[in-house]
Write a protein that holds these residues in place. Sequence first.
Motif, mmCIF file in Angstrom:
data_model
loop_
_atom_site.group_PDB
_atom_site.id
_atom_site.type_symbol
_atom_site.label_atom_id
_atom_site.label_comp_id
_atom_site.label_asym_id
_atom_site.label_seq_id
_atom_site.Cartn_x
_atom_site.Cartn_y
_atom_site.Cartn_z
ATOM 1 N N PRO A 215 0.840 -1.205 0.000
ATOM 2 C CA PRO A 215 0.000 0.000 0.000
ATOM 3 C C PRO A 215 0.879 1.260 0.000
ATOM 4 O O PRO A 215 2.063 1.191 0.333
ATOM 5 C CB PRO A 215 -0.766 -0.099 1.328
ATOM 6 N N PRO A 216 0.302 2.421 -0.348
ATOM 7 C CA PRO A 216 1.069 3.665 -0.196
ATOM 8 C C PRO A 216 1.541 3.800 1.257
ATOM 9 O O PRO A 216 0.816 3.436 2.185
ATOM 10 C CB PRO A 216 0.051 4.753 -0.553
ATOM 11 N N CYS A 217 2.751 4.303 1.439
ATOM 12 C CA CYS A 217 3.364 4.362 2.772
ATOM 13 C C CYS A 217 3.574 5.816 3.186
ATOM 14 O O CYS A 217 4.190 6.580 2.434
ATOM 15 C CB CYS A 217 4.704 3.628 2.742
ATOM 16 N N PRO A 218 3.090 6.230 4.359
ATOM 17 C CA PRO A 218 3.239 7.639 4.755
ATOM 18 C C PRO A 218 4.692 8.065 4.995
ATOM 19 O O PRO A 218 5.013 9.237 4.907
ATOM 20 C CB PRO A 218 2.434 7.728 6.062
ATOM 21 N N SER A 219 5.566 7.100 5.276
ATOM 22 C CA SER A 219 6.986 7.439 5.525
ATOM 23 C C SER A 219 7.905 6.528 4.709
ATOM 24 O O SER A 219 8.636 5.701 5.264
ATOM 25 C CB SER A 219 7.307 7.302 7.015
ATOM 26 N N PRO A 220 7.876 6.681 3.377
ATOM 27 C CA PRO A 220 8.647 5.744 2.538
ATOM 28 C C PRO A 220 10.156 5.857 2.721
ATOM 29 O O PRO A 220 10.900 4.966 2.317
ATOM 30 C CB PRO A 220 8.232 6.125 1.107
#
Length: 361
Positions: A215-220
Amino acid sequence: MGDLGEFDSSFIQALEHRPKPNATEAQGIPLIDLSPISCHEDVETNSETDPASIEELVKQVGSACKNWGFFQVINHGVPLDRRQRIEAAAREFFAQSLEEKRKVRRDEVKIMGYYDREHTKNVRDWKEVFDFGVEDPTLVAASTDPDDDSVAYWTNQWPEYPPKFRETCEEYTRDVGKLIMKLMELIALSLGLKAKRFHEYFKDQTSTIRLNYYPPCPSPELALGVGRHRDNGVLTVLSQDEVGGLQVKRRTDGEWIGVKPTPGAFIINVGDIMQVWTNEAYRSAEHRVVVNSVKERLSIPFFLNPAHYTEVKPLEELIDEEHPPKYRPYVWGKFQVIRKRSNFIKLNVENIQIDDFRIAH
């Protein structure tokens, strides 16, 4: 992580393993056209193919395995709609509520199925997975005890939704299974062995296929979809979507470089067992997956693994006085059971590796 709650410290990589914001894009990754063999059941018994084109193909595969440990293949014979169908089914499955997905959750007893708490190198991965065995049931070692010969069976768990999920996965498995055995024939020929030299190891294969959802990650910049690792089986055939995120460690300088998705291609990875069988003529490539804050990503690896009773050691044809064996033998099934257990617990030590069997010369 979507349903998995807010970002927590279990996902955070140590400073030296965090991804750089602008990774170099890989140049010169071998892209091999398999059209000379894509319409045929195996590599050698095919009268229509020009022997020179097979020879060239063998040379390309050997060079890629030796110098890179991975490569991409096009015109591989797996129909595009097979991949589109399994990708669509995977997206539908992962889009369900956590409650629905956990109906087929895997645990220490049910090894196949859905999971959202996997660790690599003892740090949690930013992903959800669904695993199934190529053979159903899969015959495996029941215990890590070297003197215990008892066996167990891993049975696939299939969700009720999406409809035809099982059928779609099994069709994909059949087609990629054919491709992977052709690749094994090309690899055998590249080592000067008979084309079917490796076939005997896969009679009761313990191969698995995994659907990876990132999933999209808030802290990539802090986490990884999958931490740095080498695949511990024989060979991996990876289908990835157009988003990208796979990075490979370049051997020349240890730099992490991005592998840009090539439309229609599969990525092929040499695994640790191949490294042992070839006595390090071909070495497995260290790789990882970075995530991003905007797009979800999907990938589907087919992990080719031998029968559980296989004793993994350098092949006799590839060792002599000048090339003594670099590894002590180990039994694949015992190794596999130890590795699987680590998926459910955070270890305080490095997991078992092929390096544990390396002979110091």
